[in-house]
Design an enzyme around this catalytic site. Structure first.
Site, PDB file in Angstrom:
ATOM      1  CG  ASP A 165      -1.805  -1.241   1.271  1.00 55.35           C
ATOM      2  OD1 ASP A 165      -1.629  -2.128   0.428  1.00 55.35           O
ATOM      3  OD2 ASP A 165      -2.644  -1.316   2.173  1.00 55.35           O
ATOM      4  CD  GLU A 395      -0.382  -6.140   8.799  1.00 58.72           C
ATOM      5  OE1 GLU A 395      -0.518  -5.574   9.913  1.00 58.72           O
ATOM      6  OE2 GLU A 395      -0.929  -5.720   7.762  1.00 58.72           O
TER       7      GLU A 395
HETATM    8  C1  2M8 Z   1      -2.946  -4.447   3.739  1.00 56.83           C
HETATM    9  O1  2M8 Z   1      -3.858  -3.679   2.970  1.00 56.83           O
HETATM   10  C2  2M8 Z   1      -5.140  -3.228   3.435  1.00 56.83           C
HETATM   11  C3  2M8 Z   1      -5.875  -2.645   2.243  1.00 56.83           C
HETATM   12  O2  2M8 Z   1      -6.025  -3.613   1.252  1.00 56.83           O
HETATM   13  C4  2M8 Z   1      -5.116  -2.190   4.528  1.00 56.83           C
HETATM   14  O3  2M8 Z   1      -4.059  -1.775   4.989  1.00 56.83           O
HETATM   15  O4  2M8 Z   1      -6.222  -1.785   4.939  1.00 56.83           O
HETATM   16  C5  2M8 Z   1      -1.830  -4.906   2.770  1.00 56.83           C
HETATM   17  O5  2M8 Z   1      -0.709  -5.372   3.468  1.00 56.83           O
HETATM   18  C6  2M8 Z   1      -2.356  -5.985   1.818  1.00 56.83           C
HETATM   19  O6  2M8 Z   1      -1.313  -6.511   1.050  1.00 56.83           O
HETATM   20  C7  2M8 Z   1      -3.043  -7.111   2.574  1.00 56.83           C
HETATM   21  O7  2M8 Z   1      -3.648  -7.991   1.664  1.00 56.83           O
HETATM   22  C8  2M8 Z   1      -4.099  -6.571   3.560  1.00 56.83           C
HETATM   23  C9  2M8 Z   1      -4.666  -7.666   4.467  1.00 56.83           C
HETATM   24  O8  2M8 Z   1      -3.621  -8.380   5.082  1.00 56.83           O
HETATM   25  O9  2M8 Z   1      -3.552  -5.547   4.387  1.00 56.83           O
END
Ligand code: 2M8
Length: 424
Positions: A165, A395
């Site tokens: 992101d 994470e």
């Molecule tokens: C993160 O992205 C989401 C938006 O899609 C967020 O921050 O709200 C990223 O690390 C993405 O790659 C990942 O799929 C998601 C859920 O783990 O989180």
């Protein structure tokens, strides 16, 4: 700090996957990400396959049950109501059933499908026909809806589509977006994770602006790619798709899909061409490039090395790229940082601007070992093992001291532990 045994971590990883399960699909983690995310779900299915292969296939099917008519597999599927996440389904306004977001995510599914099929061909064969057509439609969507004429590099039209992101790779294009007015919304991510580890408010403002732009077009993906405010070619998506097309071709061979094979071979040639477009002679790496002005990102991200995972045809850049990899890996205690630790934008705790992400490490290490580069591949795996053994299932991780960051009890970290990092 005491290191935990592989056996106790296996049990913990299974517990995490089971407790994040929400009836046919699995959340990345509770509260912070309370829905089904596309590539998370696919890594999760690989983890599930280690102890419950039917459940793994169910995870894959559930993702594709929400596929759009035009072929896109969305990045988030909103099957339940969850007030802990913003932006939810009403903000995206995609009119899908079940509701989804309006962009996609890195297409790792075909690669995972082939792996799980090979684990048990009898069970896998019964799922393969149905899933093949869906994967094919999705890849076709990338090759038609996410390219601009004259080029073959796949563009992302929202940083969320890359899965990385707030990577510095998007800074130049993001800064150029003129949002005119301040948008009014409340971020919920900051009630779960400290803001030092998350994207900035100004980045979020741009993310929501891009979302609203897409919504105004009625989620016309071709238009968004050709005319929209943000279109950047991402080495991550390009290499993951190249690899996924190779695996899709293997599935097409198993199923004797001769007509599809011809088309997939064309896509493979396009992706090799896209890799040339992403090569930077200055940085000696594959680097994100703004499709609108052809400018390269100013630094190198971990996804440059997904060229090994993609099994890119050997080229004259090979030796230079290898030297870049060696430097990149040596500069931090734990590899691989998501962004070059010698660059002024590197930040060891801020999300995709420096921390180690286990899923990317896994893909790069697999690619390196296919090239016979076992020493580096083993070093990456051993770092991953140490990060998890010492800190648990986070994470992402600080590459300088190994501290776990972002969400805890994280599904894709648990999945990769089971599928690859655990010795038991
Ligand atoms: C993160 O992205 C989401 C938006 O899609 C967020 O921050 O709200 C990223 O690390 C993405 O790659 C990942 O799929 C998601 C859920 O783990 O989180």
């Amino acid at each position: 700090m005491k290191y935990k045994s592989d056996y106790s971590l296996d049990k913990e990883a299974i517990r995490i996957l089971r407790s994040n399960e929400w009836g046919g699909y699995t959340l990345p983690t509770q509260k912070l990400y309370p829905y089904q995310w596309n590539w998370d779900s696919m890594f999760i299915s690989l983890g599930l396959a280690q102890f419950d292969i039917n459940r793994a296939w169910l995870e894959i099917e559930s993702l594709f049950n929400s596929q759009w008519e035009n072929g896109m597999a969305a990045h988030i599927i909103f099957r339940n109501k969850a007030p802990t996440y913003f932006p939810g389904p009403e903000v995206w306004g995609t009119n899908q059933d079940p509701p989804t977001s309006g962009c996609s995510q890195p297409p790792i599914a075909a690669t995972i499908v082939l792996k799980i099929y090979k684990m048990n061909k009898i069970i896998g064969r019964s799922y393969l026909d149905n899933i093949f057509i869906k994967l094919y439609k999705w890849h076709k969507w990338f090759h038609t809806m996410r390219v601009i004429s004259g080029g073959h590099a796949i563009a992302i039209t929202h940083p969320w589509e890359s899965g990385r992101d707030n990577s510095p790779d998007w800074d130049e294009a993001i800064e150029k977006i003129n949002t005119k007015e301040e948008l009014i919304f409340t971020r919920l991510d900051l009630s779960h994770v400290d803001k030092s580890m998350r994207p900035s408010d100004s980045e979020y403002n741009k993310y929501i602006y891009l979302l609203e732009y897409g919504k105004k077009t009625g989620w016309d993906h071709a238009h968004i790619t050709r005319e929209g405010p943000f279109a950047v070619a991402d080495p991550g998506i390009n290499f993951i798709l190249l690899r996924a097309n190779k695996d899709l071709l293997s599935i097409a061979e198993i199923l004797n899909k001769d007509v599809h094979k011809v088309e997939i071979k064309k896509w493979l040639a396009y992706s090799e061409d896209a890799a040339n477009y992403l090569w930077s002679d200055t940085l000696k790496a594959y680097v994100a490039r703004n499709i609108r002005n052809n400018l390269y990102s100013t630094g190198i991200s971990n996804v440059s090395f997904l060229s090994y995972y993609a099994n890119l045809n050997k080229s004259e850049n090979e030796d230079d790229h290898y030297s870049t990899l060696i430097k990149f890996i040596k500069n931090t205690k734990y590899c691989i940082p998501s962004f070059d630790s010698k660059h002024h934008k590197f930040n060891p705790i801020k999300y995709w601007r420096g921390p180690v992400w286990i899923i990317i490490n896994y893909m790069i290490a697999e690619g390196l070992s296919n090239y016979g580069l076992n020493d580096i591949s083993n070093k990456i795996r051993s770092d991953v093992r140490n990060l998890i053994k010492k800190n648990g299932f986070y994470e992402y991780y600080n590459p300088l001291n190994g501290r776990g960051l972002g969400g805890n009890n994280f599904s894709w970290t648990a999945a990769i532990w089971l599928a690859w990092a655990s010795d038991s």
